[in-house]
Design an enzyme around this catalytic site. Sequence first.
Site, short mmCIF file in Angstrom:
data_model
loop_
_atom_site.label_atom_id
_atom_site.label_comp_id
_atom_site.label_asym_id
_atom_site.label_seq_id
_atom_site.Cartn_x
_atom_site.Cartn_y
_atom_site.Cartn_z
N ARG A 74 0.86 -1.17 0.00
CA ARG A 74 0.00 0.00 0.00
C ARG A 74 0.90 1.22 0.00
O ARG A 74 1.87 1.27 0.75
CB ARG A 74 -0.81 -0.01 1.31
CG ARG A 74 -2.21 0.50 1.24
CD ARG A 74 -2.94 0.11 2.52
NE ARG A 74 -2.18 0.54 3.70
CZ ARG A 74 -2.28 1.73 4.28
NH1 ARG A 74 -3.14 2.61 3.82
NH2 ARG A 74 -1.56 2.03 5.34
N ARG A 127 -2.07 10.85 1.17
CA ARG A 127 -3.22 11.55 1.73
C ARG A 127 -3.49 12.82 0.92
O ARG A 127 -2.57 13.60 0.70
CB ARG A 127 -2.93 11.95 3.18
CG ARG A 127 -2.72 10.76 4.07
CD ARG A 127 -2.89 11.17 5.53
NE ARG A 127 -2.54 10.05 6.38
CZ ARG A 127 -1.60 10.08 7.32
NH1 ARG A 127 -0.93 11.18 7.54
NH2 ARG A 127 -1.36 9.00 8.03
N ARG A 133 16.67 -8.77 8.03
CA ARG A 133 17.37 -7.54 7.66
C ARG A 133 17.95 -6.99 8.96
O ARG A 133 17.32 -7.04 10.01
CB ARG A 133 16.41 -6.51 7.07
CG ARG A 133 16.07 -6.83 5.62
CD ARG A 133 15.47 -5.66 4.91
NE ARG A 133 14.20 -5.24 5.45
CZ ARG A 133 13.95 -4.03 5.91
NH1 ARG A 133 14.88 -3.10 5.95
NH2 ARG A 133 12.75 -3.72 6.38
N ARG A 182 18.11 6.83 7.66
CA ARG A 182 17.47 7.91 8.41
C ARG A 182 18.39 8.41 9.52
O ARG A 182 19.30 7.71 9.94
CB ARG A 182 16.11 7.52 8.97
CG ARG A 182 16.08 6.33 9.88
CD ARG A 182 14.65 6.04 10.35
NE ARG A 182 14.57 4.77 11.06
CZ ARG A 182 13.48 4.26 11.58
NH1 ARG A 182 12.34 4.90 11.50
NH2 ARG A 182 13.51 3.09 12.21
N GLU A 227 21.20 5.50 10.84
CA GLU A 227 20.79 4.10 10.72
C GLU A 227 21.23 3.55 9.36
O GLU A 227 20.78 4.02 8.32
CB GLU A 227 19.25 4.08 10.84
CG GLU A 227 18.66 2.75 11.15
CD GLU A 227 17.17 2.89 11.48
OE1 GLU A 227 16.79 3.67 12.37
OE2 GLU A 227 16.38 2.21 10.82
N TYR A 242 7.04 -9.63 12.14
CA TYR A 242 7.20 -8.25 12.60
C TYR A 242 6.00 -7.87 13.45
O TYR A 242 4.85 -8.01 13.04
CB TYR A 242 7.34 -7.26 11.43
CG TYR A 242 7.50 -5.87 12.00
CD1 TYR A 242 8.73 -5.44 12.47
CD2 TYR A 242 6.39 -5.05 12.19
CE1 TYR A 242 8.87 -4.20 13.08
CE2 TYR A 242 6.53 -3.81 12.80
CZ TYR A 242 7.76 -3.39 13.24
OH TYR A 242 7.90 -2.18 13.87
N ASP A 298 4.54 -4.64 15.89
CA ASP A 298 4.68 -3.35 16.55
C ASP A 298 4.52 -3.58 18.05
O ASP A 298 4.02 -4.63 18.46
CB ASP A 298 3.60 -2.37 16.05
CG ASP A 298 4.10 -1.54 14.87
OD1 ASP A 298 5.31 -1.30 14.78
OD2 ASP A 298 3.26 -1.13 14.04
P1 FAD Z 1 12.66 -8.29 21.76
O1 FAD Z 1 12.46 -6.91 22.22
O2 FAD Z 1 13.72 -8.51 20.73
O3 FAD Z 1 13.00 -9.20 23.03
C1 FAD Z 1 13.56 -10.50 22.91
C2 FAD Z 1 14.67 -10.60 23.94
O4 FAD Z 1 15.11 -11.96 24.00
C3 FAD Z 1 15.90 -9.77 23.59
O5 FAD Z 1 16.18 -8.86 24.64
C4 FAD Z 1 17.01 -10.80 23.45
O6 FAD Z 1 18.26 -10.36 23.94
C5 FAD Z 1 16.48 -11.97 24.30
N1 FAD Z 1 17.05 -13.25 23.91
C6 FAD Z 1 17.08 -13.79 22.67
N2 FAD Z 1 17.74 -14.98 22.72
C7 FAD Z 1 18.10 -15.19 24.01
C8 FAD Z 1 18.81 -16.22 24.68
N3 FAD Z 1 19.29 -17.27 24.01
N4 FAD Z 1 19.00 -16.10 26.00
C9 FAD Z 1 18.54 -15.03 26.69
N5 FAD Z 1 17.88 -14.01 26.10
C10 FAD Z 1 17.66 -14.09 24.77
N6 FAD Z 1 7.25 -0.85 17.26
C11 FAD Z 1 6.37 0.17 17.43
O7 FAD Z 1 5.26 -0.04 17.92
N7 FAD Z 1 6.74 1.46 17.10
C12 FAD Z 1 7.95 1.77 16.56
O8 FAD Z 1 8.22 2.94 16.27
C13 FAD Z 1 8.87 0.70 16.35
N8 FAD Z 1 10.08 0.95 15.82
C14 FAD Z 1 10.94 -0.08 15.58
C15 FAD Z 1 12.18 0.20 15.02
C16 FAD Z 1 13.07 -0.82 14.74
C17 FAD Z 1 14.40 -0.51 14.13
C18 FAD Z 1 12.70 -2.16 15.04
C19 FAD Z 1 13.65 -3.30 14.72
C20 FAD Z 1 11.49 -2.45 15.65
C21 FAD Z 1 10.59 -1.41 15.92
N9 FAD Z 1 9.35 -1.66 16.54
C22 FAD Z 1 8.48 -0.62 16.73
C23 FAD Z 1 8.97 -3.04 16.98
C24 FAD Z 1 9.37 -3.35 18.45
O9 FAD Z 1 10.75 -3.26 18.59
C25 FAD Z 1 8.88 -4.79 18.79
O10 FAD Z 1 7.49 -4.84 18.73
C26 FAD Z 1 9.28 -5.31 20.16
O11 FAD Z 1 10.57 -4.98 20.52
C27 FAD Z 1 9.13 -6.84 20.18
O12 FAD Z 1 9.35 -7.34 21.49
P2 FAD Z 1 9.81 -8.84 21.71
O13 FAD Z 1 9.76 -9.09 23.17
O14 FAD Z 1 9.09 -9.75 20.80
O15 FAD Z 1 11.33 -8.91 21.17
#
Ligand code: FAD
Length: 372
Positions: A170, A174, A247, A277, A297, A346, A348
């Site tokens: 998409r 706007r 990525r 960015r 970045e 992915y 949020d």
């Molecule tokens: P994570 O935050 O990655 O947590 C997983 C954890 O597991 C990590 O800390 C890792 O170290 C740990 N882990 C992995 N393997 C092991 C192991 N073997 N032993 C112990 N610990 C381990 N969302 C938004 O809503 N708004 C935004 O503006 C936004 N911007 C983003 C920008 C970027 C560049 C990225 C990449 C993501 C963005 N997001 C955003 C998405 C957001 O980051 C995720 O929704 C969120 O972090 C996911 O949480 P999680 O717990 O699934 O993963």
Amino acid sequence: MHIYDYLIVGAGLFGSVFARELTDAGFKCLIIDKRPHTGGNVYTEKREGIDVHMYGPHIFHTSDDRIWAYVNRFTKFNHYVNRPKVYYKGKIYSFPINLFTLYQLYGVKTPAEAQKKLEEVKVPIKNPKNLEEWVLSQVGQEIYEIFIKGYTMKQWMCDPKELPTFIIRRLPIRLTFDDNYFNDCYQGIPVEGYTKMMERLQAGIEVRLNTDYFANKEYFDGTARKVVFTGKIDEFFGYRFGELEYRTLRFEHEMHKGDYQGNAIINYTEYEIPYTRICEHKHFTFGQQEHTIITKEYPEAWSRGKEPYYPINNERNNKIYKQYATLSEELKDKYIFGGRLAEYKYYDMHQVIGSALAKAKKEIEFQKSTCS
Ligand code: FAD
């Protein structure tokens, strides 16, 4: 004899919300994370009085009243609204593409004039076969060059002609002057940073950092009745069906005097500029400091050992993931898989919170049913 009811691998949003819910329901949880800090990818670090988003800029947004109320239990949010800009060949453009952008490009001043102009500039391509053709057929050459071409080449490290159309499903344009990046009802940044929010979410729960689950899996599995795993699913299964691709990004932080760019986020869409960015963190909290911290970045090719940021959900990877998901089903009596890495998806922030709340609720109901 288990010491804990649940071992939670990963102190990110999924693991922390799950742990909070299970703890509040009376279960004993231990959270471990291999990183030296808590919070996963939402981690912010205070540097010179500025909350620096260490894994890329994170803006909280949702239209879900329940999720908004939930996060507000752990932090206050400010009134930040994301209005990024685009820098291309020395000019700044309003973004996401809106009536003001079209005014900057074509001098059109009303929605009707803009609509007419967009129809004129579209390239007539009947069956677009790749991303470039699809974008040209929607918005024409100029918008494609300024907003899509170089940026996509940097992000995906290939020519948009080689990319499938579904990558940009998409292209929101706007025909109003609304330049709010998100359409959600609620939006903001935690006033004390995400790390404080995560610490409050984990209050009263044991958290061990610098602790890699795989360094001592057998031991950790023995500590708890159940394990909630939020790390990479292919790693959990020893990569037996192949490695999932991501990525990745490299972040370069710089400190400067004054105000660097006057906005929290500016996208650099020219191919010749290697970063995609620049984020200027103090603008997330309306900081008035005399100094500033910016982050450039850079997209990078991913290989094992680098941070896996965005899953590449193409046919190959989805097929591999499915095999791991099937295998994880067989282990459901002991392991729960959740979050962006374990589900190869992915998410949020509001979505991962929603997913953790749903899985925690199901687990609590299951525990109640087995006790009664
Ligand atoms: P994570 O935050 O990655 O947590 C997983 C954890 O597991 C990590 O800390 C890792 O170290 C740990 N882990 C992995 N393997 C092991 C192991 N073997 N032993 C112990 N610990 C381990 N969302 C938004 O809503 N708004 C935004 O503006 C936004 N911007 C983003 C920008 C970027 C560049 C990225 C990449 C993501 C963005 N997001 C955003 C998405 C957001 O980051 C995720 O929704 C969120 O972090 C996911 O949480 P999680 O717990 O699934 O993963």
